[in-house]
Scaffold this motif. Structure first.
Motif, PDB file in Angstrom:
ATOM      1  N   ALA B  29       0.839  -1.202   0.000  1.00 25.85           N
ATOM      2  CA  ALA B  29       0.000   0.000   0.000  1.00 25.85           C
ATOM      3  C   ALA B  29       0.871   1.248   0.000  1.00 25.85           C
ATOM      4  O   ALA B  29       0.574   2.238  -0.683  1.00 25.85           O
ATOM      5  CB  ALA B  29      -0.922  -0.012   1.219  1.00 25.85           C
ATOM      6  N   TYR B  30       1.977   1.199   0.761  1.00 27.81           N
ATOM      7  CA  TYR B  30       2.919   2.333   0.800  1.00 27.81           C
ATOM      8  C   TYR B  30       3.453   2.621  -0.599  1.00 27.81           C
ATOM      9  O   TYR B  30       3.522   3.777  -1.028  1.00 27.81           O
ATOM     10  CB  TYR B  30       4.059   1.976   1.754  1.00 27.81           C
ATOM     11  N   SER B  31       3.813   1.538  -1.324  1.00 28.38           N
ATOM     12  CA  SER B  31       4.354   1.740  -2.665  1.00 28.38           C
ATOM     13  C   SER B  31       3.316   2.365  -3.585  1.00 28.38           C
ATOM     14  O   SER B  31       3.647   3.235  -4.405  1.00 28.38           O
ATOM     15  CB  SER B  31       4.836   0.410  -3.246  1.00 28.38           C
ATOM     16  N   PHE B  32       2.062   1.924  -3.463  1.00 25.54           N
ATOM     17  CA  PHE B  32       1.025   2.511  -4.315  1.00 25.54           C
ATOM     18  C   PHE B  32       0.835   3.988  -3.999  1.00 25.54           C
ATOM     19  O   PHE B  32       0.674   4.824  -4.900  1.00 25.54           O
ATOM     20  CB  PHE B  32      -0.296   1.761  -4.138  1.00 25.54           C
ATOM     21  N   LEU B  33       0.864   4.315  -2.687  1.00 26.51           N
ATOM     22  CA  LEU B  33       0.741   5.732  -2.323  1.00 26.51           C
ATOM     23  C   LEU B  33       1.915   6.535  -2.871  1.00 26.51           C
ATOM     24  O   LEU B  33       1.756   7.648  -3.368  1.00 26.51           O
ATOM     25  CB  LEU B  33       0.679   5.870  -0.801  1.00 26.51           C
ATOM     26  N   MET B  34       3.111   5.927  -2.795  1.00 26.35           N
ATOM     27  CA  MET B  34       4.300   6.591  -3.314  1.00 26.35           C
ATOM     28  C   MET B  34       4.145   6.823  -4.814  1.00 26.35           C
ATOM     29  O   MET B  34       4.521   7.902  -5.325  1.00 26.35           O
ATOM     30  CB  MET B  34       5.510   5.692  -3.034  1.00 26.35           C
ATOM     31  N   ALA B  35       3.562   5.829  -5.519  1.00 21.50           N
ATOM     32  CA  ALA B  35       3.318   6.000  -6.953  1.00 21.50           C
ATOM     33  C   ALA B  35       2.361   7.155  -7.190  1.00 21.50           C
ATOM     34  O   ALA B  35       2.542   7.948  -8.125  1.00 21.50           O
ATOM     35  CB  ALA B  35       2.758   4.703  -7.531  1.00 21.50           C
ATOM     36  N   SER B  36       1.339   7.282  -6.323  1.00 23.80           N
ATOM     37  CA  SER B  36       0.414   8.406  -6.464  1.00 23.80           C
ATOM     38  C   SER B  36       1.126   9.732  -6.258  1.00 23.80           C
ATOM     39  O   SER B  36       0.869  10.716  -6.971  1.00 23.80           O
ATOM     40  CB  SER B  36      -0.730   8.274  -5.456  1.00 23.80           C
ATOM     41  N   VAL B  53       7.130  -2.400  -9.601  1.00 22.31           N
ATOM     42  CA  VAL B  53       8.208  -3.062  -8.854  1.00 22.31           C
ATOM     43  C   VAL B  53       7.920  -3.042  -7.360  1.00 22.31           C
ATOM     44  O   VAL B  53       7.904  -4.082  -6.696  1.00 22.31           O
ATOM     45  CB  VAL B  53       9.570  -2.386  -9.139  1.00 22.31           C
ATOM     46  N   GLY B  54       7.664  -1.832  -6.819  1.00 26.17           N
ATOM     47  CA  GLY B  54       7.495  -1.724  -5.373  1.00 26.17           C
ATOM     48  C   GLY B  54       6.265  -2.445  -4.867  1.00 26.17           C
ATOM     49  O   GLY B  54       6.339  -3.202  -3.903  1.00 26.17           O
ATOM     50  N   ALA B  55       5.127  -2.193  -5.531  1.00 27.83           N
ATOM     51  CA  ALA B  55       3.893  -2.792  -5.031  1.00 27.83           C
ATOM     52  C   ALA B  55       3.692  -4.204  -5.570  1.00 27.83           C
ATOM     53  O   ALA B  55       3.132  -5.052  -4.897  1.00 27.83           O
ATOM     54  CB  ALA B  55       2.700  -1.919  -5.411  1.00 27.83           C
ATOM     55  N   GLY B  56       4.151  -4.457  -6.782  1.00 26.26           N
ATOM     56  CA  GLY B  56       3.892  -5.767  -7.378  1.00 26.26           C
ATOM     57  C   GLY B  56       4.932  -6.797  -7.019  1.00 26.26           C
ATOM     58  O   GLY B  56       4.727  -7.653  -6.158  1.00 26.26           O
ATOM     59  N   ILE B  57       6.108  -6.689  -7.679  1.00 23.89           N
ATOM     60  CA  ILE B  57       7.099  -7.754  -7.585  1.00 23.89           C
ATOM     61  C   ILE B  57       7.629  -7.898  -6.157  1.00 23.89           C
ATOM     62  O   ILE B  57       7.706  -8.999  -5.624  1.00 23.89           O
ATOM     63  CB  ILE B  57       8.262  -7.478  -8.552  1.00 23.89           C
ATOM     64  N   SER B  58       7.978  -6.764  -5.496  1.00 20.63           N
ATOM     65  CA  SER B  58       8.607  -6.956  -4.181  1.00 20.63           C
ATOM     66  C   SER B  58       7.599  -7.500  -3.172  1.00 20.63           C
ATOM     67  O   SER B  58       7.987  -8.270  -2.295  1.00 20.63           O
ATOM     68  CB  SER B  58       9.266  -5.687  -3.658  1.00 20.63           C
ATOM     69  N   THR B  59       6.304  -7.130  -3.305  1.00 20.28           N
ATOM     70  CA  THR B  59       5.326  -7.732  -2.397  1.00 20.28           C
ATOM     71  C   THR B  59       5.266  -9.241  -2.589  1.00 20.28           C
ATOM     72  O   THR B  59       5.237 -10.008  -1.613  1.00 20.28           O
ATOM     73  CB  THR B  59       3.946  -7.104  -2.641  1.00 20.28           C
ATOM     74  N   VAL B  60       5.277  -9.661  -3.852  1.00 20.82           N
ATOM     75  CA  VAL B  60       5.241 -11.101  -4.119  1.00 20.82           C
ATOM     76  C   VAL B  60       6.472 -11.793  -3.541  1.00 20.82           C
ATOM     77  O   VAL B  60       6.377 -12.849  -2.904  1.00 20.82           O
ATOM     78  CB  VAL B  60       5.133 -11.346  -5.636  1.00 20.82           C
ATOM     79  N   LEU B  61       7.648 -11.165  -3.742  1.00 22.08           N
ATOM     80  CA  LEU B  61       8.874 -11.778  -3.228  1.00 22.08           C
ATOM     81  C   LEU B  61       8.858 -11.820  -1.702  1.00 22.08           C
ATOM     82  O   LEU B  61       9.297 -12.809  -1.086  1.00 22.08           O
ATOM     83  CB  LEU B  61      10.096 -11.009  -3.727  1.00 22.08           C
ATOM     84  N   MET B  62       8.334 -10.745  -1.075  1.00 23.70           N
ATOM     85  CA  MET B  62       8.234 -10.728   0.386  1.00 23.70           C
ATOM     86  C   MET B  62       7.310 -11.841   0.869  1.00 23.70           C
ATOM     87  O   MET B  62       7.603 -12.531   1.856  1.00 23.70           O
ATOM     88  CB  MET B  62       7.687  -9.374   0.856  1.00 23.70           C
ATOM     89  N   LEU B  63       6.176 -12.016   0.174  1.00 28.50           N
ATOM     90  CA  LEU B  63       5.250 -13.084   0.574  1.00 28.50           C
ATOM     91  C   LEU B  63       5.916 -14.437   0.406  1.00 28.50           C
ATOM     92  O   LEU B  63       5.753 -15.330   1.246  1.00 28.50           O
ATOM     93  CB  LEU B  63       3.967 -13.005  -0.263  1.00 28.50           C
TER      94      LEU B  63
END
Lengths: 138, 181
Positions: B29-36, B53-63
């Motif tokens: 969510a932070y990454s999406f806000l940052m994108a906004s 990258v921030g909201a998509g890929i890294s979230t997946v890698l973190m999960l």
């Protein structure tokens, strides 16, 4: 795995459009926002979504790990090769002006090739990292 | 302003929460806000990168990482006084550094007077690319982007070596236990 019908059907609907959007971002990067990096990430996200919904083996049948590992250096080679092609044509390294019959066309061709290299490397790296993470059992 | 407030709220949430799953989702969510925020600043290319990258890929890698570890953070054994002190000092120094910056959005700031006008005037006649970000990235600053691509290449190779190399060694070491002494 049998009860996630909604996500399976939804993902099947979404997947081609994600790839299409990735290609749009790639080839429309000259005119709108986007470029090789973003397009590579979007294309990799499609494969990752496929792997999450349908399982890692299914995704690895679509994009085998060997292909991914070839993609990572291939993109850098396309990029560097574009520079060398400019060099062989008599220009400076990575100065695309000599690649085509006039300046603007040459620049567009060079940018296209370079962005293609970025796309391949980024997509390959992202998928490879995901495979490496997802392939490790607990 | 609203976006920055939300960013602050999420940051406090990330610090307070002990459940790592919630922290990862808040990070997305932070990454999406940052994108906004980037879109508000008219940096659409950066916004797109941040969102993917921030909201998509890294979230997946973190999960994916969470799947391999526990989902509850362990209580810290040290008191947070020293890290807090270091963070406050660093933040104060950074804020002090921004005091010398030219006012936001001013037209004659040094960054707008150096090479940027050349790019804006010559991008279309020289490269035919209306999106100046692309022409700078791929043509004028091609060397930099080649370096970035190489960095991604190195990162990919390094992760592959770290994550796959160990398993290959383990697998090779298993059958002959006393083979390599």
């Amino acid at each position: 795995m049998r009860f996630d019908l909604i996500s399976r059907v939804g993902a099947k609907l979404f997947l081609p459009f994600i790839l299409l959007f990735g290609l749009y971002v790639q080839f429309h990067g000259d005119f709108g926002p986007g470029g090789g990096f973003q397009a590579g990430v979007i294309a990799a996200a499609m494969i990752i979504l496929y792997a999450i919904i349908f399982g890692l083996p299914a995704a690895q049948r679509v994009v085998p790990p060997l292909v991914v590992e070839i993609m990572i250096p291939l993109g850098v080679m396309i990029y560097a090769g574009t520079g060398i092609a400019a060099l062989l044509k008599g220009g400076n390294y990575l100065n695309y002006s000599t690649l085509g019959h006039d300046q603007v066309h040459a620049q567009e061709l060079g940018i296209l090739l370079v962005e293609l290299g970025v796309l391949i490397t980024v997509a390959g790296t992202m998928i490879a990292i995901f495979y490496a993470f997802a392939g490790r059992g607990r | 302003m609203v976006l920055l407030t939300l960013l602050a709220v999420i940051t406090i949430g990330v610090v307070r929460l002990r459940n790592l799953f919630a922290v990862v989702i808040l990070g997305g969510a932070y990454s999406f806000l940052m994108a906004s925020v980037m879109i508000v600043l008219d940096a659409v290319d950066v916004a797109m990168t941040e969102a993917s990258v921030g909201a998509g890929i890294s979230t997946v890698l973190m999960l994916g990482t969470l799947y391999l570890t526990k989902t509850e953070e362990v209580r810290p054994v040290h008191t947070p006084v020293l890290p807090l002190f270091v963070a406050i000092i660093t933040g104060a120094v950074l804020v002090y550094g921004t005091l010398d910056l030219p006012p936001f959005g001013i037209a004659d700031a040094p960054i707008h007077a150096h090479v940027a006008p050349y790019y804006f005037q010559n991008s279309i006649p020289e490269t035919g690319v209306p999106n100046v970000v692309t022409s700078v990235l791929a043509s004028y600053r091609g060397y930099d982007t080649l370096g970035e691509t190489s960095v991604i290449f190195c990162a990919g190779i390094a992760v592959l070596m770290l994550l796959k190399g160990r398993r290959a060694r383990k697998g090779a070491g298993k059958p002959g236990k006393g083979g390599k002494a």
